[in-house]
Scaffold this active site. Structure first.
Site, PDB file in Angstrom:
ATOM      1  CE  LYS A  52      -3.822  -2.581   2.272  1.00 50.08           C
ATOM      2  NZ  LYS A  52      -4.680  -2.773   3.288  1.00 50.08           N
ATOM      3  CD  GLN A  96      -3.343  -4.527   6.324  1.00 50.80           C
ATOM      4  OE1 GLN A  96      -3.855  -3.488   5.843  1.00 50.80           O
ATOM      5  NE2 GLN A  96      -4.031  -5.534   6.064  1.00 50.80           N
ATOM      6  CG  ASP A 119      -9.467  -0.040   5.166  1.00 50.79           C
ATOM      7  OD1 ASP A 119      -9.242  -0.335   4.020  1.00 50.79           O
ATOM      8  OD2 ASP A 119      -8.792  -0.126   6.297  1.00 50.79           O
TER       9      ASP A 119
HETATM   10  N1  GUN Z   1      -6.745  -6.938   6.249  1.00 52.11           N
HETATM   11  C1  GUN Z   1      -7.396  -7.625   5.056  1.00 52.11           C
HETATM   12  N2  GUN Z   1      -7.637  -6.783   4.301  1.00 52.11           N
HETATM   13  C2  GUN Z   1      -7.827  -5.675   4.897  1.00 52.11           C
HETATM   14  C3  GUN Z   1      -8.310  -4.415   4.288  1.00 52.11           C
HETATM   15  O1  GUN Z   1      -8.832  -4.168   3.105  1.00 52.11           O
HETATM   16  N3  GUN Z   1      -7.918  -3.244   4.983  1.00 52.11           N
HETATM   17  C4  GUN Z   1      -7.462  -3.190   6.381  1.00 52.11           C
HETATM   18  N4  GUN Z   1      -7.332  -2.353   6.862  1.00 52.11           N
HETATM   19  N5  GUN Z   1      -7.214  -4.599   6.756  1.00 52.11           N
HETATM   20  C5  GUN Z   1      -7.323  -5.690   6.189  1.00 52.11           C
END
Ligand code: GUN
Length: 292
Positions: A52, A96, A119
């Site tokens: 990311k 995350q 998110d």
């Molecule tokens: N863990 C797995 N997928 C995601 C996501 O799209 N965002 C976040 N913050 N954590 C994740």
């Protein structure tokens, strides 16, 4: 059979975003700034967050990675989130998931300022999504919608079967595919770990979206001819022959299912890269909204 090429489409989207950032720079405007908090040292989570941050550099965004130890208390994490909420320089941020067991994930998601919740996990944003209001759509479902759209996949009146009811993928996906509009307007069945005779349901599906995390779960005999197959699985399966010691494996037995499918996403290179591209898109949106 057409491959839904998430690698290519995500690259196109990143180029579009990079062009927007160039315009912002030319106008002397602040560029979007994404922050990511990661708690602990889970290898897969570190890899995702690293991707990311790298994607931010690629499109010209600013990025901040906040690494916290696995022993972090709930209070310490909430304090960090409040700091980011108040930091005018940060346009959007993510925490995350999953989080270590001493931390209540719901409390964490409720603490994120909804206007920075790129998110789309805050109940306010999730509620808006369910009510067709403009908001941040969770990146993985958003990426799947974008793939369906860019490949002109017909969803109206189709039977969509979603496998898995997670808050991140399955649940929002089931809502989005039933929405009025395109992609959407389909009749949705949401299946999960308590579903009986799942093959009886998947063989009725025009579109299958599998977000289960069980490698090679979906077999050719569970799929009807010409179905659209979206594979959200990204499980690390040990493989001594591979330099990394593992291979990323999807939920779908690609070799056999692809022979029956009309459209199918590969793993890797399908939904995964789309998730990152759509997180960037949400961050661009957050920046534009903050600008007023
Ligand atoms: N863990 C797995 N997928 C995601 C996501 O799209 N965002 C976040 N913050 N954590 C994740």
């Amino acid at each position: 059979m057409t491959i839904l090429d998430g690698k290519k489409i995500s690259n196109d989207i990143k180029n579009e975003i990079a062009a927007e950032v160039e315009k912002m720079k030319a106008n002397g405007e602040k560029v979007p700034h994404l922050a990511a908090i990661i708690v602990g040292d889970d290898g897969a989570s570190l890899t995702y967050v690293g991707s990311k941050v790298k994607a931010c550099e690629r499109v010209g965004f600013e990025s901040t990675l906040v690494k916290m130890p696995h022993t972090t208390s709930e209070l310490e994490l909430l304090k960090k989130i409040k700091e980011l909420n108040e930091d005018d320089n940060i346009d959007g941020f993510i925490v995350q998931l999953p989080l270590p067991p001493q931390i209540d994930t719901q409390k964490v998601l409720l603490t994120v300022d909804p206007s920075k919740d790129v998110d789309g996990f805050h109940p306010e944003n999730f509620g808006k999504m369910a009510l067709d209001m403009s908001t941040f759509i969770p990146a993985t479902p958003f990426g799947i919608l974008e793939l369906l759209q860019r490949y002109d996949v017909d969803t109206k009146g189709k039977h969509t079967v979603v496998i898995g009811r997670s808050h991140i993928v399955g649940r929002p996906m089931s809502i989005l595919m039933s929405r009025k509009g395109w992609p959407g307007n389909s009749t949705v069945t949401l299946t999960h770990s308590n579903t009986k005779n799942i093959a009886q349901i998947t063989t009725q599906a025009d579109i299958i979206i599998s977000a289960l995390g069980v490698p090679n779960f979906l077999k050719a005999e569970m799929v009807k001819d010409d179905a659209v197959i979206i594979d959200v699985g990204i499980t690390r399966v040990e493989d001594a022959d591979h330099p990394k010691g593992y291979v990323i494996t999807g939920d779908v037995d690609f070799e056999n299912v692809s022979k029956k499918a009309s459209f199918i996403t590969p793993v890797p290179g399908g939904v995964g890269p789309m998730t990152i591209a759509m997180l960037l898109k949400n961050t661009l949106l957050a920046r534009e909204q903050r600008k007023g």
